[in-house]
Design a protein around this motif. Structure first.
Motif, PDB file in Angstrom:
ATOM      1  N   GLU A 115       2.397   1.740  -3.637  1.00  0.00           N
ATOM      2  CA  GLU A 115       1.300   2.649  -3.987  1.00  0.00           C
ATOM      3  C   GLU A 115       0.105   1.930  -4.618  1.00  0.00           C
ATOM      4  O   GLU A 115      -0.533   2.440  -5.530  1.00  0.00           O
ATOM      5  CB  GLU A 115       1.793   3.742  -4.938  1.00  0.00           C
ATOM      6  CG  GLU A 115       2.946   4.540  -4.368  1.00  0.00           C
ATOM      7  CD  GLU A 115       3.451   5.575  -5.348  1.00  0.00           C
ATOM      8  OE1 GLU A 115       2.613   6.281  -5.926  1.00  0.00           O
ATOM      9  OE2 GLU A 115       4.665   5.672  -5.530  1.00  0.00           O
ATOM     10  N   ARG A 116      -0.177   0.748  -4.135  1.00  0.00           N
ATOM     11  CA  ARG A 116      -1.337   0.010  -4.657  1.00  0.00           C
ATOM     12  C   ARG A 116      -2.579   0.375  -3.852  1.00  0.00           C
ATOM     13  O   ARG A 116      -2.493   0.491  -2.618  1.00  0.00           O
ATOM     14  CB  ARG A 116      -1.105  -1.519  -4.542  1.00  0.00           C
ATOM     15  CG  ARG A 116       0.058  -2.082  -5.335  1.00  0.00           C
ATOM     16  CD  ARG A 116      -0.157  -1.982  -6.811  1.00  0.00           C
ATOM     17  NE  ARG A 116       0.358  -0.733  -7.358  1.00  0.00           N
ATOM     18  CZ  ARG A 116      -0.130  -0.097  -8.414  1.00  0.00           C
ATOM     19  NH1 ARG A 116      -1.187  -0.545  -9.027  1.00  0.00           N
ATOM     20  NH2 ARG A 116       0.403   1.002  -8.855  1.00  0.00           N
ATOM     21  N   PRO A 117      -3.708   0.555  -4.497  1.00  0.00           N
ATOM     22  CA  PRO A 117      -4.932   0.839  -3.737  1.00  0.00           C
ATOM     23  C   PRO A 117      -5.336  -0.373  -2.892  1.00  0.00           C
ATOM     24  O   PRO A 117      -4.944  -1.512  -3.202  1.00  0.00           O
ATOM     25  CB  PRO A 117      -5.966   1.124  -4.826  1.00  0.00           C
ATOM     26  CG  PRO A 117      -5.410   0.562  -6.075  1.00  0.00           C
ATOM     27  CD  PRO A 117      -3.926   0.526  -5.944  1.00  0.00           C
ATOM     28  N   TYR A 118      -6.143  -0.106  -1.861  1.00  0.00           N
ATOM     29  CA  TYR A 118      -6.519  -1.183  -0.940  1.00  0.00           C
ATOM     30  C   TYR A 118      -7.146  -2.373  -1.665  1.00  0.00           C
ATOM     31  O   TYR A 118      -6.910  -3.521  -1.321  1.00  0.00           O
ATOM     32  CB  TYR A 118      -7.499  -0.663   0.113  1.00  0.00           C
ATOM     33  CG  TYR A 118      -6.855   0.179   1.186  1.00  0.00           C
ATOM     34  CD1 TYR A 118      -5.779  -0.303   1.921  1.00  0.00           C
ATOM     35  CD2 TYR A 118      -7.329   1.456   1.486  1.00  0.00           C
ATOM     36  CE1 TYR A 118      -5.180   0.456   2.911  1.00  0.00           C
ATOM     37  CE2 TYR A 118      -6.735   2.228   2.474  1.00  0.00           C
ATOM     38  CZ  TYR A 118      -5.666   1.723   3.182  1.00  0.00           C
ATOM     39  OH  TYR A 118      -5.074   2.475   4.170  1.00  0.00           O
TER      40      TYR A 118
ATOM     41  N   ARG B  89      -7.712  -2.818   5.166  1.00  0.00           N
ATOM     42  CA  ARG B  89      -7.783  -1.490   5.800  1.00  0.00           C
ATOM     43  C   ARG B  89      -7.496  -1.592   7.313  1.00  0.00           C
ATOM     44  O   ARG B  89      -6.794  -0.762   7.875  1.00  0.00           O
ATOM     45  CB  ARG B  89      -9.169  -0.874   5.582  1.00  0.00           C
ATOM     46  CG  ARG B  89      -9.356  -0.345   4.176  1.00  0.00           C
ATOM     47  CD  ARG B  89     -10.732   0.290   4.003  1.00  0.00           C
ATOM     48  NE  ARG B  89     -10.920   0.743   2.648  1.00  0.00           N
ATOM     49  CZ  ARG B  89     -10.527   1.948   2.195  1.00  0.00           C
ATOM     50  NH1 ARG B  89      -9.949   2.786   3.009  1.00  0.00           N
ATOM     51  NH2 ARG B  89     -10.704   2.288   0.929  1.00  0.00           N
TER      52      ARG B  89
ATOM     53  N   ASP C 150      -6.624  -8.094  -3.363  1.00  0.00           N
ATOM     54  CA  ASP C 150      -6.551  -9.143  -4.396  1.00  0.00           C
ATOM     55  C   ASP C 150      -5.209  -9.871  -4.342  1.00  0.00           C
ATOM     56  O   ASP C 150      -5.147 -11.093  -4.464  1.00  0.00           O
ATOM     57  CB  ASP C 150      -6.723  -8.528  -5.797  1.00  0.00           C
ATOM     58  CG  ASP C 150      -8.147  -8.068  -6.032  1.00  0.00           C
ATOM     59  OD1 ASP C 150      -9.036  -8.486  -5.264  1.00  0.00           O
ATOM     60  OD2 ASP C 150      -8.373  -7.274  -6.965  1.00  0.00           O
ATOM     61  N   ILE C 151      -4.152  -9.109  -4.178  1.00  0.00           N
ATOM     62  CA  ILE C 151      -2.809  -9.706  -4.165  1.00  0.00           C
ATOM     63  C   ILE C 151      -2.639 -10.632  -2.958  1.00  0.00           C
ATOM     64  O   ILE C 151      -2.042 -11.700  -3.062  1.00  0.00           O
ATOM     65  CB  ILE C 151      -1.723  -8.600  -4.173  1.00  0.00           C
ATOM     66  CG1 ILE C 151      -1.732  -7.880  -5.524  1.00  0.00           C
ATOM     67  CG2 ILE C 151      -0.340  -9.170  -3.879  1.00  0.00           C
ATOM     68  CD1 ILE C 151      -0.883  -6.628  -5.559  1.00  0.00           C
TER      69      ILE C 151
ATOM     70  N   HIS D 199       0.825  -1.212   0.000  1.00  0.00           N
ATOM     71  CA  HIS D 199       0.000   0.000   0.000  1.00  0.00           C
ATOM     72  C   HIS D 199       0.859   1.262   0.000  1.00  0.00           C
ATOM     73  O   HIS D 199       0.673   2.143  -0.827  1.00  0.00           O
ATOM     74  CB  HIS D 199      -0.925  -0.010   1.223  1.00  0.00           C
ATOM     75  CG  HIS D 199      -1.802   1.207   1.293  1.00  0.00           C
ATOM     76  ND1 HIS D 199      -1.831   2.028   2.373  1.00  0.00           N
ATOM     77  CD2 HIS D 199      -2.668   1.728   0.401  1.00  0.00           C
ATOM     78  CE1 HIS D 199      -2.688   3.018   2.148  1.00  0.00           C
ATOM     79  NE2 HIS D 199      -3.204   2.854   0.955  1.00  0.00           N
ATOM     80  N   TYR D 200       1.813   1.313   0.903  1.00  0.00           N
ATOM     81  CA  TYR D 200       2.611   2.543   0.969  1.00  0.00           C
ATOM     82  C   TYR D 200       3.717   2.560  -0.096  1.00  0.00           C
ATOM     83  O   TYR D 200       3.776   3.465  -0.920  1.00  0.00           O
ATOM     84  CB  TYR D 200       3.233   2.724   2.366  1.00  0.00           C
ATOM     85  CG  TYR D 200       4.029   4.007   2.398  1.00  0.00           C
ATOM     86  CD1 TYR D 200       3.395   5.235   2.588  1.00  0.00           C
ATOM     87  CD2 TYR D 200       5.398   4.016   2.137  1.00  0.00           C
ATOM     88  CE1 TYR D 200       4.101   6.420   2.529  1.00  0.00           C
ATOM     89  CE2 TYR D 200       6.107   5.195   2.077  1.00  0.00           C
ATOM     90  CZ  TYR D 200       5.457   6.390   2.282  1.00  0.00           C
ATOM     91  OH  TYR D 200       6.154   7.559   2.198  1.00  0.00           O
ATOM     92  N   PHE D 201       4.551   1.539  -0.053  1.00  0.00           N
ATOM     93  CA  PHE D 201       5.737   1.583  -0.923  1.00  0.00           C
ATOM     94  C   PHE D 201       5.410   1.330  -2.395  1.00  0.00           C
ATOM     95  O   PHE D 201       6.004   1.937  -3.269  1.00  0.00           O
ATOM     96  CB  PHE D 201       6.797   0.585  -0.429  1.00  0.00           C
ATOM     97  CG  PHE D 201       7.427   0.989   0.870  1.00  0.00           C
ATOM     98  CD1 PHE D 201       8.310   2.051   0.930  1.00  0.00           C
ATOM     99  CD2 PHE D 201       7.119   0.331   2.041  1.00  0.00           C
ATOM    100  CE1 PHE D 201       8.883   2.447   2.134  1.00  0.00           C
ATOM    101  CE2 PHE D 201       7.679   0.703   3.248  1.00  0.00           C
ATOM    102  CZ  PHE D 201       8.567   1.775   3.293  1.00  0.00           C
TER     103      PHE D 201
END
Lengths: 180, 247
Positions: free
Chosen positions: A143-146, A161, A151-152, A139-141
């Motif tokens: 930059e993938r949305p939640y 979340r 899914d990953i 998420h942070y590094f």
């Protein structure tokens, strides 16, 4: 000429275009390498896992269908390999770093201070449970949305979340402690 | 830093700045000569893999790998049915259907999980191991559950438990071997592949034994039929534990 999308490249590779694989590798190897390196803190191992990620992508290419997306595929394969490494290793290296909390603002920090701060962050990340650490990583590094992180990782967006909230709260506490 | 990133708005600015310091440490993407060296390495691995017929089988689409796995299971069970084993004929139909449905469902779940595609998140280890243990437990419960084996005869008088249970154990084990082998051949590197393949193998052996063997009695069924499943599952787990990397 218009640049081909990741998915177009992958479909071309599935059809036998070797150059498409090379292009995908050049686009994504640095991203995967960065992610794995941050997760494992071991350059050689990170290179090995990055290579293995693409080798597995090659082996799984027949499963790539219309509607599949390359980036989540690659990050899932890489994250599976990282998780497997964590599981085998069980104990991860523990880094303790003393940090001067009265450090100067970012613009005035010396390379040594920056290195210390970075090490402190890595030490704090290493203290998180794996389930929270991988969420911060994606998420942070990355930059993938939640939704994509969910899914990953094969879980729900709500669970991601919650993990992210817990992880950022814990990180803040750990870093405040390290800097005292 | 990730200025446009949603995290920035949610995170405490101090924490965001600290996390960014870990990000800054990374080399510029694409700038490293590592990429060329790594690409060469991957191409070498791919070239090597292309020489292997097993690798070509593993590269088949997942639906085809799963179909091959299921075909193997059906072939083995079909052989058993085709052999007209006496117990299948004598078994009360309702109980037989319940037994076959329970075990077949577990076999398919284990086989499908063993052949899970690698671009999907790996099942957690507790879930994979739990599935293996559930397979074993199911055969134990079915061995002692009332109604399933009432129609069966007792083992001949004077014959030791080992003497009448061990042939079943060996027969079931041998039936499972091709299932295990096929699932391992089709596996692309699932970390839970061994234990799931072993579970499917043991369950298939158990199902064939159930149709083949006329000897009832909890001791015989627990040792010769369910024990064989336990041997597969616990044996693979013990082997994995013994061979785990130690650093």
């Amino acid at each position: 000429m218009q640049e081909q999308s990741d998915e177009e490249l992958m479909r071309a590779y599935v059809d036998g275009d070797e150059r498409a694989f090379e292009e995908l590798f050049r686009r994504y190897a640095p991203i995967v390498l960065g992610m794995v390196r941050r997760a494992l803190r071991d350059d050689d191992l990170a290179r090995e896992i990055t290579q293995h990620t693409f080798f597995r992508l090659h082996g799984a290419r027949a499963d790539f269908h219309q509607g599949s997306r390359v980036r989540p595929w690659l990050l899932t394969i890489a994250m599976n390999l990282v998780r497997e490494h964590w599981r085998r290793q069980k104990r991860r290296p523990h880094v303790d770093v003393d940090l001067d909390t009265r450090a100067a603002p970012t613009a005035e920090r010396s390379p040594l201070e920056m290195e210390q701060r970075s090490a402190a962050v890595h030490a704090a990340l290493a203290k998180l449970p794996a389930s929270q650490r991988e969420v911060v990583e994606l998420h942070y590094f990355e930059e993938r949305p939640y939704k994509e992180v969910a899914d990953i990782l094969g879980t729900s967006e709500g669970a991601v979340r919650v993990r992210a909230h817990r992880a950022y709260t814990t990180l803040k506490a750990l870093l405040a402690e390290a800097m005292r | 830093m990730n200025p446009a990133h949603e995290t920035e708005q949610e995170l405490d600015p101090e924490l965001a700045a600290l996390l960014a310091s870990a990000e800054d440490e990374l080399p510029a993407p694409g700038a490293s000569e590592d990429v060329d060296a790594m690409l060469k390495g991957v191409r070498g691995q791919i070239a090597e893999a292309r020489k292997s017929p097993l690798q070509r089988i593993r590269e088949q689409p997942t639906w085809r790998r799963r179909a091959l796995g299921v075909a193997t299971l059906l072939f083995l069970v079909g052989l058993s049915v085709g052999a007209k084993h006496p117990n299948a004929a004598a078994y009360p139909k309702g109980y037989l259907a319940l037994y076959v449905a329970s075990i077949a469902t577990l076999v398919l779940v284990c086989a499908f999980a063993a052949l899970r595609p690698l671009h999907r998140p790996t099942l957690s280890r507790p879930l994979g191991v739990g599935l293996g243990l559930l397979a074993f437990l199911a055969t134990v419960v079915l061995a002692v559950a009332p109604g399933f084996h009432d129609h069966m005869s007792r083992a001949p008088e004077g014959l030791s438990l080992f003497a009448h249970a061990s042939p079943c154990f060996v027969y079931g084990f041998l039936v499972g071997v091709p299932v295990y082998a096929v699932l391992r051949i089709l596996d692309r590197g699932n970390p839970l592949g061994r234990v799931l393949a072993a579970s499917a193998a043991g369950l298939t052996g158990n199902l064939v034994l159930e149709m083949h063997c006329m000897v009832g009695g909890a001791d015989h069924l627990l040792l010769g039929h369910a024990g064989m499943v336990g041997f597969y599952v616990l044996g693979v787990l013990a082997l994995e534990w013994a061979l785990r990397p130690r650093s």
